[in-house]
Each structure stands twice: as C-alpha cells, then as structure tokens.
Scaffold this active site. Structure first.
Site, PDB file in Angstrom:
ATOM      1  N   SER A 150       0.797  -1.240   0.000  1.00 54.65           N
ATOM      2  CA  SER A 150       0.000   0.000   0.000  1.00 54.65           C
ATOM      3  C   SER A 150       0.822   1.280   0.000  1.00 54.65           C
ATOM      4  CB  SER A 150      -0.946   0.020   1.193  1.00 54.65           C
ATOM      5  OG  SER A 150      -2.056  -0.776   0.914  1.00 54.65           O
ATOM      6  N   LYS A 188       0.160   3.311  -2.887  1.00 53.37           N
ATOM      7  CA  LYS A 188      -1.028   4.170  -3.003  1.00 53.37           C
ATOM      8  C   LYS A 188      -0.628   5.650  -3.037  1.00 53.37           C
ATOM      9  CE  LYS A 188      -4.265   0.817  -1.176  1.00 53.37           C
ATOM     10  NZ  LYS A 188      -4.331  -0.183  -0.156  1.00 53.37           N
ATOM     11  N   TYR A 207      -4.052  -2.427 -10.084  1.00 48.04           N
ATOM     12  CA  TYR A 207      -3.876  -2.265  -8.633  1.00 48.04           C
ATOM     13  C   TYR A 207      -2.895  -3.315  -8.076  1.00 48.04           C
ATOM     14  CZ  TYR A 207      -4.924  -2.455  -3.662  1.00 48.04           C
ATOM     15  OH  TYR A 207      -4.801  -2.479  -2.297  1.00 48.04           O
ATOM     16  N   TYR A 218      -4.518   3.775   7.930  1.00 45.74           N
ATOM     17  CA  TYR A 218      -5.858   3.199   8.090  1.00 45.74           C
ATOM     18  C   TYR A 218      -6.461   3.556   9.447  1.00 45.74           C
ATOM     19  CZ  TYR A 218      -2.962   0.510   4.961  1.00 45.74           C
ATOM     20  OH  TYR A 218      -2.036   0.151   4.036  1.00 45.74           O
ATOM     21  N   VAL A 242       1.210  -3.616   3.774  1.00 44.69           N
ATOM     22  CA  VAL A 242       1.229  -4.908   4.467  1.00 44.69           C
ATOM     23  C   VAL A 242       2.499  -5.728   4.205  1.00 44.69           C
ATOM     24  CG1 VAL A 242      -1.277  -5.138   4.763  1.00 44.69           C
ATOM     25  CG2 VAL A 242      -0.175  -6.084   2.709  1.00 44.69           C
TER      26      VAL A 242
HETATM   27  N1  GLN Z   1      -2.322  -5.300  -1.879  1.00 42.64           N
HETATM   28  C1  GLN Z   1      -2.801  -5.203  -0.547  1.00 42.64           C
HETATM   29  C2  GLN Z   1      -4.298  -5.425  -0.480  1.00 42.64           C
HETATM   30  O1  GLN Z   1      -5.003  -4.983  -1.309  1.00 42.64           O
HETATM   31  C3  GLN Z   1      -2.429  -3.876   0.001  1.00 42.64           C
HETATM   32  C4  GLN Z   1      -2.964  -3.632   1.387  1.00 42.64           C
HETATM   33  C5  GLN Z   1      -2.024  -2.897   2.266  1.00 42.64           C
HETATM   34  O2  GLN Z   1      -0.814  -2.831   2.062  1.00 42.64           O
HETATM   35  N2  GLN Z   1      -2.573  -2.360   3.335  1.00 42.64           N
HETATM   36  O3  GLN Z   1      -4.795  -6.066   0.409  1.00 42.64           O
END
Ligand code: GLN
Length: 303
Positions: free
Chosen positions: A63, A66, A187, A239, A257
């Site tokens: 993420s 993002k 994505y 988050y 993650v």
């Molecule tokens: N690719 C992961 C997902 O969509 C990214 C989530 C994350 O890093 N928080 O679950």
C-alpha cells in the site's frame, strides 16, 4: 545531529521486538517472507543519508504504492480527482466495504483499498499504458524504473476476493469507468513494486521538498499538492491506526502490508522503516516503534 548513530541505536533498541506481529499471510506470496528482518533508512532533502539493519533488503511495498498512485492521479487530473474519492479517515480496516453502501460508492480516501482502486480506474482512463507510467515514475524519483514482482501480483490477483468485491460494488454505483479486471490487474501490479528502505527514502523526497525531487529538481507535483498528499498521509495513511500514529509519531506516514512505513518530515527528510510483522491494523509493529523512537529522540515532528 548524527543520524547514523541514532539509526544504529534505534536498530539496537528495537531488536528484541523483531518477530512480533504476523506477516501478511492473506497474500500467499507474502506468507513466505521471513519475519525476523528490520531495516531503517533516511535521506534529508540536502542529500544526507543514513541507514541501519536490513535497509538494502528488497520487500513488497504494497500500500505504500497508493502514494504513488495518488501522485500520478493528481498529475493526470489535478483536483478533479477528488470528485470520486474523499479525504476523510475511514476509521475502518483498509479493505473494508462497509461505508461504500451508505456513501454510494465514493471511497473515504485514496489510501484505503477502495480509494486506491478508484485511483487505478482514473489512471486507466488517463493513460494508454498506466503500468508503464508507474514504472517510469521510479526513474524520476530514484533514477531507475520501479521493479515489479509478478508472482506477488498474480498471487494477490488470484486470491483478492475482497478487492474484486470492492471494484464490483463501486462500479455498481457507476463510480468505476473501466473493466473490473483491468482495474484489479493495475492495482495488484502497483502493489507488487519491490524496493528497499534506502530506495523509498530517496523516492519520496519530493513530499519533503514541496513537490520537487531533491537533487534533480524534477517537479513531481506542485507545492499545494505535496502539502495535500502529506495531510492525507497523516490523517489516512495508516488506516484505522491513523489517530494513534498521529498521537505517537506525529508525521505523515504511509504503511503497507509488506511491513514498510514511509514517513515524511516536511522541509527535512523522508524515512522508511520496514519489518514484516504486522499488528491487527496491518501496520508493522517494529517499524512503527522505530519511527516513534526517531521522532522522540530528534524532536522532529509536524507538531
Ligand atoms: N495489496 C494489498 C491489499 O489490497 C495492500 C494492502 C495494504 O498494504 N494495506 O490487500
């Protein structure tokens, strides 16, 4: 301030914690990552660097990508990007579906999965080859195109039922223009970028420097956009732990993650800490503690 000895002492201090938490085993390719790793790196806007631990070990940025997506979205569309994506903390898990029903398919912010999937949709509309645009951004940010781990992307694509549900659900509100499969593929591809702490501390320099990449002077986003990306990182980048991060760390952060957390100290530097063990909110336990120690010892914070 001797940043090298500070990072060395932080690495020593967090060493007993390494192994706490749980790797992101919901993505099969990430379940195999050894948990007992920790790295930290920083780069100041005038080019000073320091690093400790496994700072040059590559990991899946997940993420953290993002922020790159939002950067490309703002480059392509400017503020109209915000018509379909909010900028409020969700207070929910990064992959939650719950608010989308009552909020009619408008994700709370670009740093939860729902929002990042909408950004990916916008990028598919703006560019003929958005995956290549992502790779090329790496060249502007740290002098080499980003590297992708196709196995991680495939593994997530094959098991990402929630992300598939999110795109379909948002599309039911007509807030996704492109094909669902194409949005998911882009994505998962962006999430599979592989990088090291050293590389990420370098790549995100523009966010500490008013939108201009330190060293090369390349204008990545304008000053106002850089300020806004940082504020959304502070309020939404970790988050449903964003309040706790603001309380304990107090600088804009974006986690993934894979266990990385990128942190921006505007006007000063970018840090990246990484350790694969995650807490229940999906944030790295040890990386978070390392950043907290750094801010406490240096007094560098936006507050
Ligand atoms: N690719 C992961 C997902 O969509 C990214 C989530 C994350 O890093 N928080 O679950």
């Amino acid at each position: 301030m001797n940043y090298q000895s500070l990072l060395d002492s932080i690495a020593t201090e967090v060493a007993p914690m390494i192994g706490q938490g749980k790797v992101a085993d919901y993505i099969p390719a990430l379940a195999r990552v050894p948990i007992a790793q920790f790295g930290i790196a920083l780069r100041t806007i005038d080019g000073h660097t320091a690093a400790a631990g496994d700072a040059d070990t590559p990991f899946s940025i997940q993420s953290v990508s993002k922020v790159l997506g939002l950067t490309l979205g703002l480059q392509a569309m400017g503020p109209t990007l915000w018509e379909r994506i909010g900028r409020e903390p969700s207070g929910n898990a990064f992959n939650s579906l719950v608010q989308l029903e009552s909020e009619r398919g408008k994700p709370r912010n670009p740093f939860i999965n729902a929002g990042a999937l909408c950004v990916a949709d916008r990028l598919l509309s703006a560019h003929a080859e958005p995956a290549r645009v992502f790779a090329e951004l790496g060249r502007q940010l740290h002098g080499a195109s980003f590297v992708f781990d196709e196995e991680v992307a495939r593994s997530e694509r094959e098991t990402g039922y929630r992300n598939a549900a999110l795109v379909n659900f948002i599309k039911s509100f007509k807030q996704i223009d492109n094909d669902v499969e194409d949005v998911l593929a882009l994505y998962c591809h962006q999430c599979s970028i592989v990088a090291t702490c050293t590389q990420l501390a370098h790549a995100f320099g523009y966010l500490a420097n008013g939108g201009e990449q330190p060293g090369t002077g390349a204008r990545i986003v304008d000053r106002e956009q850089a300020r806004r990306i940082n504020s959304v990182m502070l309020t939404c980048g970790t988050y449903d732990a964003a309040g706790e991060f603001a309380f304990k760390v107090g600088i804009p952060c974006k986690s993934g993650v894979g266990g990385a957390i990128v942190a921006v100290i505007p006007g000063e530097m970018v840090l990246c800490a990484w350790s694969p063990g995650l807490d229940e909110t999906g944030n790295s336990v040890v990386a978070r503690r390392a950043l907290e120690l750094f801010v406490t010892r240096t007094g560098l914070s936006v507050f």
